[in-house]
Design an enzyme around this catalytic site. Structure first.
Site, PDB file in Angstrom:
ATOM      1  N   CYS B  59       1.102 -94.247  86.754  1.00 58.74           N
ATOM      2  CA  CYS B  59       2.207 -93.674  87.621  1.00 58.74           C
ATOM      3  C   CYS B  59       3.705 -94.469  87.191  1.00 58.74           C
ATOM      4  O   CYS B  59       4.527 -93.801  88.762  1.00 58.74           O
ATOM      5  CB  CYS B  59       1.635 -93.531  88.660  1.00 58.74           C
ATOM      6  SG  CYS B  59       1.009 -95.365  89.538  1.00 58.74           S
ATOM      7  N   CYS B  86       9.493-101.598  86.853  1.00 51.15           N
ATOM      8  CA  CYS B  86      11.704-101.729  86.878  1.00 51.15           C
ATOM      9  C   CYS B  86      11.508-102.477  87.016  1.00 51.15           C
ATOM     10  O   CYS B  86      10.435-103.156  88.437  1.00 51.15           O
ATOM     11  CB  CYS B  86      11.711 -99.983  86.990  1.00 51.15           C
ATOM     12  SG  CYS B  86      11.686 -99.880  88.999  1.00 51.15           S
ATOM     13  N   CYS B 133       8.665 -98.716  94.674  1.00 56.44           N
ATOM     14  CA  CYS B 133       8.436 -99.537  93.777  1.00 56.44           C
ATOM     15  C   CYS B 133       8.270-101.052  94.947  1.00 56.44           C
ATOM     16  O   CYS B 133       7.179-101.759  94.793  1.00 56.44           O
ATOM     17  CB  CYS B 133       9.759-100.331  93.050  1.00 56.44           C
ATOM     18  SG  CYS B 133      10.559 -98.727  92.002  1.00 56.44           S
TER      19      CYS B 133
END
Lengths: 400, 223
Positions: B59, B86, B133
């Site tokens: 994911c 990221c 995130c």
């Protein structure tokens, strides 16, 4: 561009070639005429557009009245697909394309499915990103009106067998459009040899001006415009012609095609070096796309266990500009549909990096990437909890 | 701002980051992350009191947190982490690790209260679509604390968020909806595309729509 910047994102867009700019320059302030005006100013502008049209027609082995100027590759694609299928509804409502097309094609097809009751077959590609003429042949139905398959893929660089697919289309009397936006710099664009009925190109990928595009449209094809108004471009694209843009587009294509063989050879050497060095120096990396049937400037590499955006941003610290197929750089938060379509699992799709080389790319640039990338990967892997194996990722598909 | 605009990466504010899409604090933590293992050996020999893992590489984000707890003071003495993700995922985990270990270490009860917004605040800002995130970081921490409770015989203190089933046929929960919204599906159509919610169990659609609006406003601000 900043002087030190190593730009390896030419598939996103190219700089304007100074020779193109020079050609365009006088059409901004001096020769500003409207080609539709019947006065000397207008006629001179018309002459410039006619000349550009002739230049492009010669390159494509087409006739000038088969070239329609538009505002972008995306617009050309919209015109080609919507225009043709709407005008040929009496024949049927079925379209064939592939799963790895640019969103300009995919989203247009989805729109037609959703709002205009067209049926679309999305052909799957193999691990290398190739679609076969046989697949196309099998998908053709009595009511198929258009096949749209890209010349070369923008992410993984794979070049599709356009000529052979064109033969199939011709034999079955189905119109065939190819999105050649990524192919303009390096491939032969002879529409007769390619067996295509429609072909899309744009300026921003071939060192030409942004906001320019063209559609080659074989004579006699029934098509509706998608932009209505003053009737420019034989009624197919209303709106005052972008004269400097058109002049620049023609010049850019001319230069690309003239220099293509020499430039291709140069780029292939650089690209192969980049791919070889990365995949041998950095463990758990592999090339995506076809090993040989690919654009000379494209290297798309998956780096396992780390995420593409992070790699990209670290590279950016060394002034290297590349792009990633990672979810984080897209609007949808899904990883690249192309990387998924060639069968890579999600976890690998997030770590794909595209290097696309260009005219200003030198061996020094490539050496710099090779120098800094291994340490970047090592650093990011040291903080990653993931530990995948290439064989698990590629599974039974194929192990390069 | 409409939600469509918020989805647009180009609309990300640059603030002091200039050409950078993230704030300087994010940048600092991304390029110089804190509380990492120095060597592989250190990771192997690290004696954690609790470890939590959330997410998966599939994911796009995965985080693992190791914590050491002082049983007397109930403060987090040390913390290590690893993140696949990221820049904002890496920066937010790094920031979280600083938050829970600074000033002599955070008390467990307080650490359990950390919300994604708290981490984002310390990072000055994150692009709205990157919020998901940092959400993972606090989940990993909560799991690590739960594991510590289990290991230290305090099972009664383990709190695992329950989930309520919304779509009765597909057993889709409010947590699933929250996840989908955090992943960028901010409309019913988008959530349905991701989860297939309401395809069979049409009776759940009004409640699902309400929840989507609730989570959208929670994470992306009012419409």
């Amino acid at each position: 561009m900043k002087s030190k910047e190593i730009y390896l994102d030419h598939s996103a867009t190219t700089y304007l070639d100074p020779r193109v700019k020079e050609e365009m320059d006088k059409y901004f302030c001096d020769e500003f005429g409207n080609p539709g005006s019947f006065n000397t100013t207008g006629l001179r502008a018309k002459k410039a557009v006619d000349k550009a049209r002739k230049t492009i027609a010669d390159i494509l082995n087409a006739k000038p009245n088969e070239i329609v100027f538009t505002g972008s590759g995306t617009e050309s694609i919209n015109l080609a697909i919507k225009g043709v299928v709407r005008a040929n509804k009496d024949k049927g409502k079925h379209i064939i394309t592939t799963t790895i097309e640019h969103h300009a094609v995919l989203d247009t097809c989805e729109y037609l499915e959703r709002y205009e009751e067209f049926e679309v077959t999305y052909l799957e590609v193999d691990r290398d990103g190739l679609v076969t003429p046989e697949q196309v042949k099998k998908a053709i139905r009595k009511d198929t009106v258009l096949i749209s398959i890209m010349f070369a893929n923008n992410e993984i660089g794979t070049i599709e067998p356009i000529k052979e697919i064109g033969e199939v289309a011709k034999k079955h009397k189905v119109l065939f459009h190819t999105d050649a936006c990524q192919a303009g710099c390096s491939q032969d664009l002879n529409v007769e040899k390619l067996n295509v009925d429609l072909l899309t190109l744009n300026g921003s990928k071939i060192y030409g001006p942004k906001g320019t595009g063209l559609l080659y449209l074989r004579k006699g094809i029934k098509i509706h415009p998608i932009i209505h108004g003053g009737g420019q471009e034989r009624g197919l694209r209303s709106g005052t012609e972008n004269v400097p843009g058109i002049v620049g587009l023609a010049k850019a294509l001319e230069i690309c095609q003239k220099e293509r063989n020499k430039e291709n050879k140069r780029l292939i050497v650089l690209r192969d070096k980049l791919v070889k060095e990365i995949t041998t120096k950095i463990p758990k990396t592999f090339l995506n796309g076809h090993p040989t049937k690919r654009l000379p400037n494209n290297a798309n590499i998956t780096i396992l266990d780390i995420e593409g955006e992070a790699i990209m941003l670290y590279m950016n610290q060394y002034e290297i500009c590349a792009s990633s197929g990672s979810a984080c750089t897209s609007k949808t938060l899904d990883p690249s549909h192309v990387i998924l379509a060639i069968g890579l699992p999600y976890e690998a799709a997030h770590g794909s990096i595209r290097f696309s080389l260009g005219r200003r790319t030198t061996e020094k640039d490539i050496n710099q990437v090779i120098k800094v990338l291994p340490d970047i990967v090592k650093h990011l892997r040291s903080m990653s909890p993931v530990n995948l194996e290439v064989k698990d990722v590629l599974g039974g598909i194929k192990n390069d | 701002m409409t939600s469509a605009e918020k989805d647009n990466y180009a609309d990300v504010k640059t603030k002091t980051g200039k050409e950078w899409f993230y704030t300087d604090v994010v940048k600092k933590h991304f390029f110089n992350p804190k509380n990492l293992f120095k060597t592989e050996k250190e990771a192997e020999n690290y004696k954690a009191d609790g470890v939590g893992i959330v997410g998966s590489p599939a994911c796009g984000d995965m985080m693992k947190m190791w914590i050491k707890v002082d049983p007397k003071t109930e403060r987090i003495k040390d913390c290590k982490w690893q993140t696949f993700g990221c820049a904002s995922a890496i920066a937010s985990t790094s920031m979280l690790s600083v938050m829970i270990t600074e000033k002599g270490g955070m008390k467990l009860d307080k650490a359990l209260q950390i919300k994604p917004q708290d981490i984002v605040k310390r990072l000055v800002d994150l692009p709205p679509r990157k919020f998901h995130c940092s959400v993972l970081g606090d989940k990993a921490l909560r799991e690590a604390i739960n594991v510590y409770f289990e290991k230290s015989g305090q099972k009664d203190r383990v709190v695992r968020q329950g989930a309520k089933i919304i779509d009765k046929q597909l057993k889709i929960t409010d947590k699933d909806i929250e996840e989908a919204v955090l992943e960028g599906a901010t409309t019913f159509e988008a959530v349905q595309k991701k989860t297939k919610i309401g395809v069979n169990d049409k009776s759940c659609i009004p409640e699902a729509e309400q929840l989507i609006r609730f989570y959208r406003e929670k994470y992306f601000g009012p419409d």
